[in-house]
Design a protein around this motif. Structure first.
Motif, PDB file in Angstrom:
ATOM      1  N   THR A 125       1.033  -0.962  -0.135  1.00 27.11           N
ATOM      2  CA  THR A 125      -0.160   0.420  -0.247  1.00 27.11           C
ATOM      3  C   THR A 125       1.065   1.149  -0.047  1.00 27.11           C
ATOM      4  N   GLU A 126       1.354   1.606   1.067  1.00 22.77           N
ATOM      5  CA  GLU A 126       2.483   2.561   0.894  1.00 22.77           C
ATOM      6  C   GLU A 126       3.401   2.282   0.198  1.00 22.77           C
ATOM      7  N   HIS A 127       3.839   1.608  -0.972  1.00 23.82           N
ATOM      8  CA  HIS A 127       5.238   1.357  -2.173  1.00 23.82           C
ATOM      9  C   HIS A 127       3.995   2.225  -3.437  1.00 23.82           C
ATOM     10  N   PHE A 128       2.982   1.844  -2.741  1.00 21.34           N
ATOM     11  CA  PHE A 128       1.765   2.605  -4.256  1.00 21.34           C
ATOM     12  C   PHE A 128       1.465   3.783  -3.950  1.00 21.34           C
ATOM     13  N   ASP A 129       1.525   4.771  -2.688  1.00 19.43           N
ATOM     14  CA  ASP A 129       1.131   5.525  -2.628  1.00 19.43           C
ATOM     15  C   ASP A 129      -0.454   5.665  -2.294  1.00 19.43           C
ATOM     16  N   GLY A 130      -0.836   4.105  -1.956  1.00 21.20           N
ATOM     17  CA  GLY A 130      -1.861   3.871  -0.963  1.00 21.20           C
ATOM     18  C   GLY A 130      -2.669   4.709   0.132  1.00 21.20           C
ATOM     19  N   LYS A 131      -3.625   4.351   0.503  1.00 30.12           N
ATOM     20  CA  LYS A 131      -3.788   4.259   2.049  1.00 30.12           C
ATOM     21  C   LYS A 131      -4.869   2.798   2.590  1.00 30.12           C
ATOM     22  N   THR A 132      -4.922   3.163   3.207  1.00 28.10           N
ATOM     23  CA  THR A 132      -5.602   1.609   4.172  1.00 28.10           C
ATOM     24  C   THR A 132      -6.911   2.690   4.665  1.00 28.10           C
ATOM     25  N   VAL A 133      -8.199   2.030   4.223  1.00 27.48           N
ATOM     26  CA  VAL A 133      -9.577   3.118   4.350  1.00 27.48           C
ATOM     27  C   VAL A 133     -10.596   1.951   5.155  1.00 27.48           C
ATOM     28  N   ASP A 134     -10.505   1.252   5.530  1.00 34.26           N
ATOM     29  CA  ASP A 134     -11.141  -0.177   6.750  1.00 34.26           C
ATOM     30  C   ASP A 134      -9.750  -1.727   7.020  1.00 34.26           C
ATOM     31  N   LEU A 135      -9.733  -1.281   8.303  1.00 31.65           N
ATOM     32  CA  LEU A 135      -9.262  -2.897   8.419  1.00 31.65           C
ATOM     33  C   LEU A 135     -10.348  -3.138  10.229  1.00 31.65           C
ATOM     34  N   THR A 136      -9.984  -4.880   9.710  1.00 39.90           N
ATOM     35  CA  THR A 136     -10.741  -5.975  10.203  1.00 39.90           C
ATOM     36  C   THR A 136      -9.913  -6.713  10.889  1.00 39.90           C
ATOM     37  N   PRO A 137     -10.317  -7.081  12.103  1.00 40.41           N
ATOM     38  CA  PRO A 137      -8.860  -8.645  11.997  1.00 40.41           C
ATOM     39  C   PRO A 137      -8.619  -9.311  10.596  1.00 40.41           C
ATOM     40  N   THR A 138      -9.285  -9.327   9.597  1.00 34.70           N
ATOM     41  CA  THR A 138      -8.994 -10.493   8.731  1.00 34.70           C
ATOM     42  C   THR A 138      -9.591 -10.288   7.299  1.00 34.70           C
ATOM     43  N   SER A 139      -9.726  -8.618   7.447  1.00 36.82           N
ATOM     44  CA  SER A 139      -9.572  -8.508   6.073  1.00 36.82           C
ATOM     45  C   SER A 139      -9.021  -6.769   6.481  1.00 36.82           C
ATOM     46  N   MET A 140      -8.425  -5.974   4.519  1.00 38.69           N
ATOM     47  CA  MET A 140      -8.448  -4.885   4.868  1.00 38.69           C
ATOM     48  C   MET A 140      -9.019  -4.276   3.292  1.00 38.69           C
ATOM     49  N   ILE A 141      -9.170  -2.686   3.480  1.00 40.35           N
ATOM     50  CA  ILE A 141      -9.208  -2.421   1.886  1.00 40.35           C
ATOM     51  C   ILE A 141      -8.586  -1.129   1.816  1.00 40.35           C
ATOM     52  N   VAL A 142      -8.405  -1.187   0.641  1.00 42.58           N
ATOM     53  CA  VAL A 142      -6.921   0.209   0.461  1.00 42.58           C
ATOM     54  C   VAL A 142      -7.169   0.628  -0.939  1.00 42.58           C
ATOM     55  N   MET A 143      -7.270   1.566  -0.796  1.00 44.12           N
ATOM     56  CA  MET A 143      -7.418   2.789  -2.045  1.00 44.12           C
ATOM     57  C   MET A 143      -6.064   3.388  -2.130  1.00 44.12           C
ATOM     58  N   ILE A 144      -6.210   3.689  -4.276  1.00 44.26           N
ATOM     59  CA  ILE A 144      -5.016   3.411  -4.512  1.00 44.26           C
ATOM     60  C   ILE A 144      -5.359   4.380  -5.628  1.00 44.26           C
ATOM     61  N   THR A 145      -4.554   5.938  -6.244  1.00 39.44           N
ATOM     62  CA  THR A 145      -5.478   6.409  -7.473  1.00 39.44           C
ATOM     63  C   THR A 145      -3.472   6.540  -7.720  1.00 39.44           C
ATOM     64  N   GLY A 146      -4.324   6.892  -9.211  1.00 38.76           N
ATOM     65  CA  GLY A 146      -2.846   6.715 -10.287  1.00 38.76           C
ATOM     66  C   GLY A 146      -3.492   6.748 -11.651  1.00 38.76           C
ATOM     67  N   ASP A 147      -2.771   6.959 -12.041  1.00 35.61           N
ATOM     68  CA  ASP A 147      -2.868   5.751 -14.027  1.00 35.61           C
ATOM     69  C   ASP A 147      -3.036   4.693 -14.064  1.00 35.61           C
ATOM     70  N   SER A 148      -3.629   4.060 -15.066  1.00 37.01           N
ATOM     71  CA  SER A 148      -3.861   2.658 -14.731  1.00 37.01           C
ATOM     72  C   SER A 148      -3.088   1.963 -15.068  1.00 37.01           C
ATOM     73  N   PRO A 149      -1.789   2.017 -15.753  1.00 38.86           N
ATOM     74  CA  PRO A 149      -0.103   0.831 -15.067  1.00 38.86           C
ATOM     75  C   PRO A 149       0.098   0.535 -13.959  1.00 38.86           C
ATOM     76  N   LYS A 150      -0.436   2.181 -13.278  1.00 39.04           N
ATOM     77  CA  LYS A 150       0.491   2.574 -11.425  1.00 39.04           C
ATOM     78  C   LYS A 150      -1.125   0.983 -11.135  1.00 39.04           C
ATOM     79  N   VAL A 151      -2.198   1.445 -11.324  1.00 36.95           N
ATOM     80  CA  VAL A 151      -3.484   1.179 -10.913  1.00 36.95           C
ATOM     81  C   VAL A 151      -3.411  -0.927 -10.500  1.00 36.95           C
ATOM     82  N   ASP A 152      -3.284  -1.260 -12.404  1.00 36.28           N
ATOM     83  CA  ASP A 152      -3.019  -2.231 -12.522  1.00 36.28           C
ATOM     84  C   ASP A 152      -2.241  -2.935 -12.225  1.00 36.28           C
TER      85      ASP A 152
END
Length: 181
Positions: A125-152
């Motif tokens: 997440t940090e490498h792609f300059d993303g953010k953790t937007v939700d965190l549970t004991p068994t899962s997490m949701i990450v938000m990544i923004t950027g151009d298409s190749p970065k997202v891919d």
């Protein structure tokens, strides 16, 4: 154990197959019912596939901005732009390239992630300059923004975890400098 290195140059194994060249159009339209349907019909008749679509109200609520990512025969692109521009509710239609605009996407990636694997997921997440937007004991949701190749590339890296779900926006585009979008 062999480690795979994924960069923005690495082809995305989960990316959909595309037909023809990719193009990004920005269309300013009146904010009226049925406009989107009429525009989509132009693309359909010309054999272009809509790969991404973002529509939002502009600063003036009477107008909306459509950003459409399409693929198809580049020889038919000028004809599509002319036909879309002739529609009564269309103010203007432009093709944008990476040279004349800024293009970004966003993706939310929900992964199954145990506490033992969490530090590795957070490093990605940090490498792609993303953010953790939700965190549970068994899962997490990450938000990544950027151009298409970065997202891919981010999706490819997170595929080492069990990806529960992804939600991806289409491209949003804005012309560089003082040029109108």
């Amino acid at each position: 154990m062999t480690q795979t290195i994924v960069t923005t140059e690495t082809p995305n194994p989960v990316a959909p197959a595309r037909r023809g060249a990719m193009h990004t159009l920005s269309i300013l339209v009146t904010n009226e019912p049925g406009v989107l349907m009429r525009i989509c019909q132009v693309f359909s008749r010309r054999g272009f596939n809509i790969d991404s679509l973002v529509v939002s109200e502009g600063r003036n609520p009477n107008f909306s901005r459509m950003t459409i990512g399409i693929s198809g025969d580049p020889q038919g692109l000028d004809q599509i732009i002319k036909q879309v521009s002739k529609l009564i509710d269309v103010i203007h239609c432009f093709e944008h390239t990476s040279d004349d605009s800024v293009t970004k996407e966003m993706i939310l990636i929900k992964i199954k992630c145990s506490p033992e694997d969490r530090s590795q997921a957070l490093q990605i997440t940090e490498h792609f300059d993303g953010k953790t937007v939700d965190l549970t004991p068994t899962s997490m949701i990450v938000m990544i923004t950027g151009d298409s190749p970065k997202v891919d590339a981010a999706v490819a890296m997170f595929s080492q975890f069990e990806i529960i779900e992804t939600v991806r926006t289409g491209k949003v585009v804005m012309a560089r400098g003082e040029q109108a979008t």
